[in-house]
Design an enzyme around this catalytic site. Structure first.
Site: not given
Length: 368
Positions: A269, A278, A265
């Site tokens: 998100h 992160y 990805r």
């Protein structure tokens, strides 16, 4: 009495030791994997066109969130090979059960892009007709659509329809109980369903290493007696070959399959997420070098199936598509708040009638 399991039976369930691949990161062909035929050239060209359009759609949808036209948008940039190949592996009469991140797959399936974005715009329904499109509503709760997919597959078989169901799911969804119940249910019924895991390495901010200790998510199918496979999710040629094989095997009574695609990805998100908290920039840059669209384009150019004129035409068509989408999304939707109560129960409950009356009172007061 001792029970012995045939080694041959177990081997028939195991995924390939390494993800199936036809095309390397640099766009050059690798040795064709045994057991998987190469897709037809026309399929690959159609896949390229849909990937170009899908990426442009994804960029446009991301921009629409910044303009306030969408409430939220989960980008699938970097996962276009999975999204498009999953659709190309299906026939018109097959069913697709998507997650919330699979908008590009819906567009590739031919669903009206404005209808695709209705849910993400804040509408109370999915925006499109699931029966007409053979696409289930995009699913926000993790893995619940997998159980529904198995039920649909069994229903289609009982009705005598020559159809397959493909259930998309993310790596995070494989940690949900519904996913495991669905695999068990499908295997016991020998249902014509393919579970397609897009392992993009993160469940929001949780990396794969903190989700599962399995050598690959594909191995999760073995315990349920299900044929499993893993594939390079950034190689459209490989994904299309593996999924097409799994779909046809399911269609002809060979049973369900679990396919894991290793992809990434590229964006956060959703537009509400800060992925820099992160994951490292170096990791993102490394995966950018394996971009599925650039890889396929280089491969097709190298084989002489694509030329500069065709590349320009594909991008021009995608720009026209995005322009039409912008124009339609810039028109404010006509909202009827009472529709919230129309399709909850066949006969409204006393509570629903009371809530509807409260809303009517509030709306009336606001107009005074």
């Amino acid at each position: 009495m001792s029970v012995r399991t045939s080694r041959r039976a177990v081997d028939g369930l195991l995924p390939s030791p390494e993800p199936v691949r036809f095309v390397a990161e640099d766009g050059t062909a690798v040795e064709a994997p045994a057991g998987y035929p190469a897709p037809a050239d026309e399929q690959l060209l159609e896949g390229y066109r849909r990937m170009v359009l899908g990426r442009r759609f994804d960029r446009q949808a991301t921009a629409l969130t910044k303009q306030g036209r969408l409430a939220v948008y989960p980008s699938s940039r970097g996962q276009e090979a999975c999204q498009v190949a999953g659709v190309l592996a299906l026939r018109a009469g097959d069913w697709l059960f998507p997650t919330y991140r699979d908008s590009v797959a819906l567009v590739a399936r031919g669903v009206d892009p404005v209808e695709v974005l209705t849910l993400l715009r804040g509408g109370w329904h999915c925006g499109y007709d699931p029966v007409a499109t053979r696409v289930a509503p995009q699913c926000t709760p993790l893995a619940t659509q997998t159980i529904h997919a198995v039920g649909m597959a069994e229903a289609l078989r009982r009705k005598g329809e020559d159809a397959v169901v493909m259930a998309f799911i993310g790596d995070g969804g494989t940690s949900e109980g519904d996913f495991h119940e669905a695999l068990n249910y499908a295997a016991v019924l020998n249902a014509p369903v393919v579970f397609f895991v897009q392992n993009n390495k993160y469940a929001i901010s949780v990396p794969l290493a903190k989700q599962s200790a399995a050598p690959a998510l594909a191995y999760k199918g073995i315990g349920y007696g299900m044929r499993s496979e893993q594939v390079d999710g950034n190689d459209l040629v490989a994904v299309l070959s593996v999924l097409s094989s799994a779909a046809e095997r399911a269609r002809t009574g060979g049973g369900p399959a679990l396919v894991e695609a290793h992809t990434y990805r590229m964006d956060a998100h959703t537009n509400a997420d800060d992925a820099t908290r992160y994951r490292e920039t170096e990791e993102v840059e490394q995966w950018a070098s394996a971009d599925p669209l650039a890889r396929l384009e280089t491969y097709l150019l190298g084989r002489g199936l694509l030329d500069a004129e065709a590349v320009a035409a594909a991008h021009e068509a995608a720009e026209e598509f995005a322009a039409r989408l912008r124009e339609r999304m810039n028109a404010d939707p006509e909202l009827n708040p009472y529709e919230l109560f129309d399709h909850v129960f066949a006969e409204p409950t006393p509570q629903l009638r009371e809530q509807r009356a409260v809303l009517a009172s509030e709306l009336s007061a606001s107009e005074e």
